[in-house]
Design a protein around this motif. Structure first.
Motif, mmCIF file in Angstrom:
data_model
loop_
_atom_site.group_PDB
_atom_site.id
_atom_site.type_symbol
_atom_site.label_atom_id
_atom_site.label_comp_id
_atom_site.label_asym_id
_atom_site.label_seq_id
_atom_site.Cartn_x
_atom_site.Cartn_y
_atom_site.Cartn_z
ATOM 1 N N GLU A 80 0.848 -1.190 0.000
ATOM 2 C CA GLU A 80 0.000 0.000 0.000
ATOM 3 C C GLU A 80 0.885 1.242 0.000
ATOM 4 O O GLU A 80 1.900 1.285 0.686
ATOM 5 C CB GLU A 80 -0.887 0.009 1.250
ATOM 6 N N PRO A 81 0.503 2.267 -0.767
ATOM 7 C CA PRO A 81 1.306 3.487 -0.751
ATOM 8 C C PRO A 81 1.196 4.186 0.598
ATOM 9 O O PRO A 81 0.233 3.981 1.335
ATOM 10 C CB PRO A 81 0.685 4.341 -1.867
ATOM 11 N N TYR A 82 2.176 5.014 0.883
ATOM 12 C CA TYR A 82 2.190 5.757 2.136
ATOM 13 C C TYR A 82 1.017 6.724 2.173
ATOM 14 O O TYR A 82 0.735 7.407 1.196
ATOM 15 C CB TYR A 82 3.505 6.533 2.281
ATOM 16 N N LYS A 83 0.303 6.740 3.280
ATOM 17 C CA LYS A 83 -0.810 7.660 3.443
ATOM 18 C C LYS A 83 -0.455 8.693 4.505
ATOM 19 O O LYS A 83 0.097 8.360 5.548
ATOM 20 C CB LYS A 83 -2.065 6.918 3.901
ATOM 21 N N THR A 84 -0.830 9.918 4.225
ATOM 22 C CA THR A 84 -0.615 10.984 5.199
ATOM 23 C C THR A 84 -1.725 10.930 6.247
ATOM 24 O O THR A 84 -2.743 10.240 6.069
ATOM 25 C CB THR A 84 -0.649 12.359 4.518
ATOM 26 N N HIS A 85 -1.548 11.680 7.305
ATOM 27 C CA HIS A 85 -2.570 11.767 8.344
ATOM 28 C C HIS A 85 -3.864 12.319 7.755
ATOM 29 O O HIS A 85 -4.956 11.858 8.064
ATOM 30 C CB HIS A 85 -2.075 12.657 9.491
#
Length: 117
Positions: A80-85
């Motif tokens: 999964e790609p990095y998700k921001t807050h």
């Protein structure tokens, strides 16, 4: 007279030189595994362990999972790609919820500052 060296004529790390001194090696089986990139690895397992070799083995070259079927190796795991807050917050809240929270926070801030809207 001896110079006091008790292991004279030997080198560091010298030990038994063959199976006669060490004993026989355990019987081994080699199993072929193939990854999605076509790499083959052949780890060996003890025959006497009484356990089947694992279905999946990590490829030592690329780290992908490898299976015993050359024509159908396991697929690479999907990362999964990095998700921001903010992305996680947007998953939990609708735009209307966000507007209501923002309006409430701005009103509270203005009250603390003594401003009127």
């Amino acid at each position: 007279m001896a110079s006091g060296n008790a292991i004279r004529g030997s080198r560091v790390g010298a030990g038994p030189m063959g199976e006669a001194e060490r004993g026989d090696t355990a019987p081994r089986i080699r199993v072929s595994y193939w990854c999605a990139r076509g790499h083959e690895s052949r780890p060996s397992f003890a025959e006497e362990a009484g356990v089947e070799p694992p279905e999946i083995w990590d490829c030592p070259r690329c780290g992908l999972p490898a299976g015993q079927d050359k024509d159908d190796p396991p697929a690479a795991p999907r990362t999964e790609p990095y998700k921001t807050h903010l992305a996680y917050v947007k998953e939990r809240r609708s735009d209307e919820d966000g507007e209501a929270i923002l309006t409430e926070a701005l009103e509270a801030l203005r009250r603390r500052r003594g401003e009127t809207s």
